[in-house]
Design an enzyme around this catalytic site. Structure first.
Site: not given
Ligand SMILES: Cc1ncc(COP(=O)(O)O)c(C=O)c1O
Length: 374
Positions: A111, A314
């Site tokens: 991130h 996911s």
């Protein structure tokens, strides 16, 4: 203005498919608490002279996450943060205090806020390449560790990257460190589980992600998979690490162990409520439904010629970026190459919307191919 804004919010309430946000929450029972000036400044484990705190709820939230992430509550410490970024910063801060000479390694798919964190904390760092599926490139990590630039590597790992939902293999990373001759007590392993931290505890075959896998700290967002109207999260670590940064403060008659001074008192209440208002079986069912729907979306896109894919465990479905008209229409997060959709709780009852999106993406791709051929 307020009325106008309310209508805008209502019409966009569930229009968040490009981002890791669950909108199927209901905290109305907590409305009556908005009249109090809460502040959780300090440590929930120590009685505060400021009575309007929600420490008793924060304590239970931390007890819950200690159990979820397999660390005995008594040997852990952590707190309710303002979100995943603060938790990641806290992990990096602890690591730097333990190893002031450490170098932090993170993959290029990590991130964006980590670049800011290492700058703020002035931690020396190295960026490791990512594999095409978003996991850290283990060979590149091994190569960089072998350069032997530090005796104390700090490894920032992902349990669910932002764009591809990829989970770094903690076993492989530990094996790389062992192979390099670095003893367990000489490195630090932080896990960024902002979104997937509340997915993996509920799946049948999770990748390694917890203290049972010998991590040092983990950060999770509360407003992502759980869902909340205010950004929040938790960070959890080993109690002994926190002693390093604990400072006694006369003014609050407590030890300060957190990053900010004043701390949100409403969000611990919300997280406590979210935890208590469904059973663990219900939480598991919700996660599994999201995963099944993500699989449905992937298969349906594939049937229609869109090369969509997703990582194991996911709910992020990745596919080639469609035209601007389509990504704007659906608010899809995208990079130059890939866009994604993210299946969270509120999508379970929103399949028509998903079908329409898939239809538009497939049509768009066909038009694009026709134009390319022409
Ligand atoms: C993998 C990952 N880490 C960290 C963050 C930052 O979390 P927050 O927005 O809660 O600060 C995000 C946000 O999307 C994320 O996806």
């Amino acid at each position: 203005m307020l009325q106008d804004f309310f209508h805008t919010c209502k019409s966009n309430q569930f229009n968040v498919i490009g981002y890791p946000v669950s909108a199927d929450f209901n905290y109305q029972e907590l409305d009556k608490f908005w009249q109090f000036s809460f502040n959780n400044c300090g440590d929930w484990a120590v009685e505060s002279i400021y009575s309007l705190n929600t420490f008793r709820f924060e304590k239970e939230v931390m007890r819950y996450f200690a159990e979820k992430f397999s660390i005995p509550f008594e040997t852990s410490w952590g707190y309710v943060t303002n979100g995943g970024t603060e938790g990641n910063m806290y992990g990096c801060y602890l690591a730097r205090e333990i190893f002031p000479d450490g170098i932090l390694y993170f993959s290029e798919n990590t991130h964006y806020s980590v670049a800011k964190i290492v700058k703020l904390l002035r931690i020396e760092h190295r960026v490791v390449r990512s594999l095409p599926n978003g996991e850290i490139d283990y060979e590149d990590l091994q190569r960089q560790i072998a350069l032997n630039e530090t005796e104390h590597p700090i490894i920032f790992t992902n349990v669910g990257t932002t764009l591809h939902g990829a989970t770094d293999n903690l076993d492989k990373i530990k094996a790389i460190l062992k192979y390099a001759g670095i003893q367990r007590e000489d490195y630090y392993l932080h896990v960024d589980a902002a979104f997937h931290g509340m997915i993996l505890p509920f799946v049948d075959a999770p990748q390694p992600y917890s203290f049972a896998d010998d991590i040092d700290s983990i950060s999770v967002s509360g407003h992502k998979m759980i869902g909340a109207p205010i950004p929040c999260g938790v960070v959890l670590t080993k109690k002994e690490y926190v002693e390093n940064i604990s400072v006694a403060v006369d003014y609050i008659v407590a030890n300060d162990k957190t990053i900010t001074g004043s701390r949100n008192g409403i969000t611990p209440l919300m997280l406590w409520y979210a935890i208590k208002s469904s059973t663990e079986q219900e939480k598991e069912l919700r996660v599994k439904r999201c995963l099944r729907l993500a699989e449905y979306a992937t298969e349906k896109m594939n049937e229609k010629g869109v090369p969509a894919w997703r990582n194991p465990n996911s709910v992020i479905v990745v596919f080639p970026t469609p035209s601007e008209a389509v990504w704007r229409k659906y608010g899809l997060a995208n990079s130059a190459e890939y866009a994604h959709i993210i299946i969270t709780g509120h999508m379970i009852d929103n399949i028509q919307f998903l079908d329409q999106l898939i239809e538009d993406v497939a049509l768009d791709l066909k038009e694009d191919e026709t134009m390319t051929v022409a």
